[in-house]
Design a protein around this motif. Structure first.
Motif, PDB file in Angstrom:
ATOM      1  N   GLY A   1       0.806  -1.222   0.000  1.00  0.00           N
ATOM      2  CA  GLY A   1       0.000   0.000   0.000  1.00  0.00           C
ATOM      3  C   GLY A   1       0.833   1.263   0.000  1.00  0.00           C
ATOM      4  O   GLY A   1       0.544   2.224  -0.701  1.00  0.00           O
ATOM      5  N   ALA A   2       1.904   1.261   0.780  1.00  0.00           N
ATOM      6  CA  ALA A   2       2.790   2.429   0.834  1.00  0.00           C
ATOM      7  C   ALA A   2       3.483   2.634  -0.509  1.00  0.00           C
ATOM      8  O   ALA A   2       3.642   3.763  -0.975  1.00  0.00           O
ATOM      9  N   ARG A   3       3.854   1.545  -1.144  1.00  0.00           N
ATOM     10  CA  ARG A   3       4.521   1.647  -2.452  1.00  0.00           C
ATOM     11  C   ARG A   3       3.592   2.255  -3.499  1.00  0.00           C
ATOM     12  O   ARG A   3       4.006   3.083  -4.294  1.00  0.00           O
ATOM     13  N   GLN A   4       2.329   1.858  -3.487  1.00  0.00           N
ATOM     14  CA  GLN A   4       1.364   2.395  -4.450  1.00  0.00           C
ATOM     15  C   GLN A   4       1.129   3.883  -4.215  1.00  0.00           C
ATOM     16  O   GLN A   4       1.057   4.659  -5.165  1.00  0.00           O
ATOM     17  N   ARG A   5       1.002   4.273  -2.958  1.00  0.00           N
ATOM     18  CA  ARG A   5       0.796   5.694  -2.641  1.00  0.00           C
ATOM     19  C   ARG A   5       1.999   6.522  -3.092  1.00  0.00           C
ATOM     20  O   ARG A   5       1.844   7.586  -3.686  1.00  0.00           O
ATOM     21  N   LEU A   6       3.188   6.019  -2.811  1.00  0.00           N
ATOM     22  CA  LEU A   6       4.397   6.731  -3.223  1.00  0.00           C
ATOM     23  C   LEU A   6       4.491   6.842  -4.738  1.00  0.00           C
ATOM     24  O   LEU A   6       4.870   7.887  -5.265  1.00  0.00           O
ATOM     25  N   LEU A   7       4.159   5.779  -5.430  1.00  0.00           N
ATOM     26  CA  LEU A   7       4.214   5.801  -6.892  1.00  0.00           C
ATOM     27  C   LEU A   7       3.273   6.867  -7.449  1.00  0.00           C
ATOM     28  O   LEU A   7       3.652   7.625  -8.350  1.00  0.00           O
ATOM     29  N   ARG A   8       2.069   6.955  -6.897  1.00  0.00           N
ATOM     30  CA  ARG A   8       1.124   7.982  -7.363  1.00  0.00           C
ATOM     31  C   ARG A   8       1.659   9.385  -7.102  1.00  0.00           C
ATOM     32  O   ARG A   8       1.563  10.262  -7.969  1.00  0.00           O
ATOM     33  N   VAL A   9       2.225   9.599  -5.940  1.00  0.00           N
ATOM     34  CA  VAL A   9       2.775  10.918  -5.611  1.00  0.00           C
ATOM     35  C   VAL A   9       3.968  11.238  -6.500  1.00  0.00           C
ATOM     36  O   VAL A   9       4.109  12.375  -6.972  1.00  0.00           O
ATOM     37  N   GLU A  10       4.811  10.270  -6.766  1.00  0.00           N
ATOM     38  CA  GLU A  10       5.971  10.480  -7.622  1.00  0.00           C
ATOM     39  C   GLU A  10       5.551  10.850  -9.040  1.00  0.00           C
ATOM     40  O   GLU A  10       6.109  11.765  -9.648  1.00  0.00           O
ATOM     41  N   ILE A  11       4.564  10.153  -9.563  1.00  0.00           N
ATOM     42  CA  ILE A  11       4.074  10.461 -10.915  1.00  0.00           C
ATOM     43  C   ILE A  11       3.484  11.865 -10.948  1.00  0.00           C
ATOM     44  O   ILE A  11       3.766  12.647 -11.871  1.00  0.00           O
TER      45      ILE A  11
END
Length: 92
Positions: free
Chosen positions: A67-77
């Motif tokens: 879950g943390a990885r998905q949230r970070l990926l969205r923020v990074e994009i």
């Protein structure tokens, strides 16, 4: 904090216009020093990416779930798209 940054930007522009003698003079000065502004932005982006990677490693160590990885990926994009939009808008 945002209001303080906006006030500081307005003051810098007003002082620059006054020192350059006119708005056109201020624009010419800014165009003449565009390379330095580019170097400054690249330095800021580099420091921001370094800090982000440091924070990301710490977050992954603390929260190894997906879950943390998905949230970070969205923020990074979103962050990359925002920076690209800001830089592209300078040329339009």
């Amino acid at each position: 904090m945002l209001v303080m940054v906006l006030i500081a930007a307005a003051v810098v522009n007003l002082v620059g216009i006054r020192m350059a003698g006119s708005i056109e003079g201020w624009h010419q000065w800014m165009r003449a020093h565009a390379g330095w502004f580019l170097a400054w932005r690249l330095l800021l982006y580099t420091v921001t990416v370094y800090g982000w990677l440091w924070m990301r490693r710490r977050l992954h160590a603390r929260e190894p779930d997906g879950g943390a990885r998905q949230r970070l990926l969205r923020v990074e994009i979103a962050a990359v798209l925002a920076v690209v939009a800001l830089e592209v808008s300078r040329f339009m």
